[in-house]
Write an enzyme that holds these catalytic residues in place. Sequence first.
Site, PDB file in Angstrom:
ATOM      1  N   LYS A  35      -3.225  -4.158   8.809  1.00  0.00           N
ATOM      2  CA  LYS A  35      -1.825  -3.745   8.561  1.00  0.00           C
ATOM      3  C   LYS A  35      -1.239  -3.245   9.877  1.00  0.00           C
ATOM      4  CE  LYS A  35       1.653  -2.070   5.864  1.00  0.00           C
ATOM      5  NZ  LYS A  35       1.589  -1.268   4.651  1.00  0.00           N
ATOM      6  N   ALA A  75       0.836  -1.207   0.000  1.00  0.00           N
ATOM      7  CA  ALA A  75       0.000   0.000   0.000  1.00  0.00           C
ATOM      8  C   ALA A  75       0.867   1.252   0.000  1.00  0.00           C
ATOM      9  CB  ALA A  75      -0.897  -0.002   1.230  1.00  0.00           C
ATOM     10  N   GLY A  76       0.444   2.246  -0.772  1.00  0.00           N
ATOM     11  CA  GLY A  76       1.123   3.538  -0.755  1.00  0.00           C
ATOM     12  C   GLY A  76       1.753   3.915  -2.074  1.00  0.00           C
ATOM     13  N   CYS A  99      -0.650   4.057  10.116  1.00  0.00           N
ATOM     14  CA  CYS A  99      -0.004   5.153   9.385  1.00  0.00           C
ATOM     15  C   CYS A  99       0.638   6.089  10.401  1.00  0.00           C
ATOM     16  CB  CYS A  99      -1.002   5.928   8.531  1.00  0.00           C
ATOM     17  SG  CYS A  99      -0.205   7.365   7.765  1.00  0.00           S
ATOM     18  N   GLY A 149      11.903   0.556   3.411  1.00  0.00           N
ATOM     19  CA  GLY A 149      13.135   0.038   2.827  1.00  0.00           C
ATOM     20  C   GLY A 149      13.921  -0.818   3.808  1.00  0.00           C
ATOM     21  N   THR A 207       9.823  -0.060  -1.669  1.00  0.00           N
ATOM     22  CA  THR A 207      11.117   0.630  -1.753  1.00  0.00           C
ATOM     23  C   THR A 207      12.130  -0.169  -2.584  1.00  0.00           C
ATOM     24  OG1 THR A 207      10.626   1.531   0.429  1.00  0.00           O
ATOM     25  CG2 THR A 207      12.872   1.814  -0.366  1.00  0.00           C
ATOM     26  N   ASN A 238      -5.805  -0.461   7.704  1.00  0.00           N
ATOM     27  CA  ASN A 238      -4.501   0.117   8.041  1.00  0.00           C
ATOM     28  C   ASN A 238      -4.635   0.902   9.352  1.00  0.00           C
ATOM     29  OD1 ASN A 238      -2.059   1.410   8.180  1.00  0.00           O
ATOM     30  ND2 ASN A 238      -2.409   2.727   6.392  1.00  0.00           N
ATOM     31  N   GLY A 261       1.004  11.209   4.570  1.00  0.00           N
ATOM     32  CA  GLY A 261      -0.137  11.426   5.471  1.00  0.00           C
ATOM     33  C   GLY A 261      -1.467  11.026   4.870  1.00  0.00           C
TER      34      GLY A 261
HETATM   35  C1  LIG Z   1       5.834   6.048  -0.734  1.00  0.00           C
HETATM   36  C2  LIG Z   1       5.211   5.159   0.323  1.00  0.00           C
HETATM   37  C3  LIG Z   1       3.887   5.381   0.692  1.00  0.00           C
HETATM   38  C4  LIG Z   1       3.285   4.546   1.643  1.00  0.00           C
HETATM   39  N1  LIG Z   1       1.963   4.719   1.952  1.00  0.00           N
HETATM   40  C5  LIG Z   1       1.320   3.767   2.684  1.00  0.00           C
HETATM   41  C6  LIG Z   1      -0.080   3.786   2.832  1.00  0.00           C
HETATM   42  O1  LIG Z   1      -0.774   4.668   2.299  1.00  0.00           O
HETATM   43  N2  LIG Z   1      -0.666   2.788   3.566  1.00  0.00           N
HETATM   44  C7  LIG Z   1       0.058   1.774   4.150  1.00  0.00           C
HETATM   45  O2  LIG Z   1      -0.518   0.879   4.774  1.00  0.00           O
HETATM   46  N3  LIG Z   1       1.402   1.747   4.014  1.00  0.00           N
HETATM   47  C8  LIG Z   1       2.046   2.699   3.306  1.00  0.00           C
HETATM   48  N4  LIG Z   1       3.407   2.625   3.126  1.00  0.00           N
HETATM   49  C9  LIG Z   1       4.163   1.545   3.791  1.00  0.00           C
HETATM   50  C10 LIG Z   1       4.408   0.382   2.825  1.00  0.00           C
HETATM   51  O3  LIG Z   1       3.199  -0.209   2.409  1.00  0.00           O
HETATM   52  C11 LIG Z   1       5.319  -0.685   3.479  1.00  0.00           C
HETATM   53  O4  LIG Z   1       4.646  -1.212   4.612  1.00  0.00           O
HETATM   54  C12 LIG Z   1       6.664  -0.140   3.908  1.00  0.00           C
HETATM   55  O5  LIG Z   1       7.138   0.836   3.016  1.00  0.00           O
HETATM   56  C13 LIG Z   1       7.723  -1.236   4.006  1.00  0.00           C
HETATM   57  O6  LIG Z   1       7.907  -1.855   2.751  1.00  0.00           O
HETATM   58  P1  LIG Z   1       9.148  -1.519   1.756  1.00  0.00           P
HETATM   59  O7  LIG Z   1      10.388  -1.608   2.583  1.00  0.00           O
HETATM   60  O8  LIG Z   1       9.086  -2.534   0.680  1.00  0.00           O
HETATM   61  O9  LIG Z   1       8.912  -0.137   1.236  1.00  0.00           O
HETATM   62  C14 LIG Z   1       4.033   3.494   2.231  1.00  0.00           C
HETATM   63  C15 LIG Z   1       5.382   3.319   1.874  1.00  0.00           C
HETATM   64  C16 LIG Z   1       5.962   4.118   0.922  1.00  0.00           C
HETATM   65  C17 LIG Z   1       7.420   3.877   0.548  1.00  0.00           C
END
Ligand SMILES: Cc1cc2nc3c(=O)[nH]c(=O)nc-3n(C[C@H](O)[C@H](O)[C@H](O)COP(=O)(O)O)c2cc1C
Length: 371
Positions: free
Chosen positions: A225, A71-72, A191, A278, A329, A188, A123
Amino acid sequence: MIKFLYKKALKPIFFRKDPEDVHDRMLIVGAFLGRFKLTRTILRLVFRYDNKMLEQEIDGIKYTNPAGLSAGFDKDANLIDTLYHVGFGFMQVGSVTLNPYEGNPKPRLYRLKKSEGLVVYYGLKNIGVDKIIEKVKKLKKNNNFPISFSIAKTNSTESSTVEGGIEDYYQCMEKLVSADLGDFYTINISCPNAYGGEPYTTPDRLDKLLSKLSEIKTDKPRYVKMPLNLPLTDFNDLLKIIIKFKFEGVIIANLNKDRNSNEIKDEIPENIQGGIGGRPTFSLSNELIKQTYKLYGSTLTVIGVGGIFSAEDAYTKIKLGASLVQLITGMIYEGPSLIKEINKGLVRLMKADGFDHITEAIGYSVIKDDE
Ligand SMILES: Cc1cc2nc3c(=O)[nH]c(=O)nc-3n(C[C@H](O)[C@H](O)[C@H](O)COP(=O)(O)O)c2cc1C
């Protein structure tokens, strides 16, 4: 070849530009490529990898492979027609909220290059559930590609009381369920960048939230989440509530709020707010996946997310108990061919371990430790 091109030619250009601008442009290009049969076919030929060893049915949903978009990345459902062809097994749209929100003040995306992380401060920016429903209804459903809506509460003062927030989640989910969209729902609660913080990460408030959401009748699975920075015992207390309301699973986990983590090797400027995605999420998320699988592996489906940059990273989470994995990421640092690399690599790693199918690998490290 594609990875080489991305890392040597495109990434150096992208990484000199504003990260949010690059992200927005990628969404435009991605949506364009998903619009036409020809471009979808080309994407599929270049990026997609299928293998029976990776196919699963989980909580009644069929997955062609375990690698999903977290998500995101696609907050406003622009890439639904594209991501299957890029090789993903499923995706999350959102987080979606009842009312639209233009996002927190910029900067809201910042690269931690040495740590291979991203600081995120959107946000819960999104166009709101009504517009998203309108958009998704117009698309033709790809039956091979499960979609989950990640549901959060609108980032506003009105929804910042416990009761106001619950009502906001309720109405958002109710609209999605009534529209019969999505294959599963994700609540979720974690956040880190919204007004009023994360009120539903205490057992009593989570109980109130899930109690209300359980009034919405749906046959589709519901997941939560989870936050990343809770001590194991507090995390476990939340899992008990999730099980009490018979939710099917958990997604472990959201962004890292701990800026003192050893995995953060960059100086983060004072004006940069937000949680970190990340590599700096990898080990904490693994710890939580392992404990959840150990305690509730037969009751809860675990989706593992955080710091996946390779097939080995994904396989680590799977062997700790994740049935599916998600990422964002890693794809930004490694390029879109990472998904194929993960799926191909998983097959190679499973064969090397003597497994015939992914279900044999799920939780294997935990089961082996217990023997
Ligand atoms: C740009 C961005 C936006 C994100 N927005 C959300 C979101 O809207 N809702 C959510 O549950 N997680 C959000 N996340 C968290 C990711 O879903 C994920 O849990 C977190 O980044 C760890 O994964 P990664 O290391 O592969 O990025 C966001 C992460 C990133 C990088």
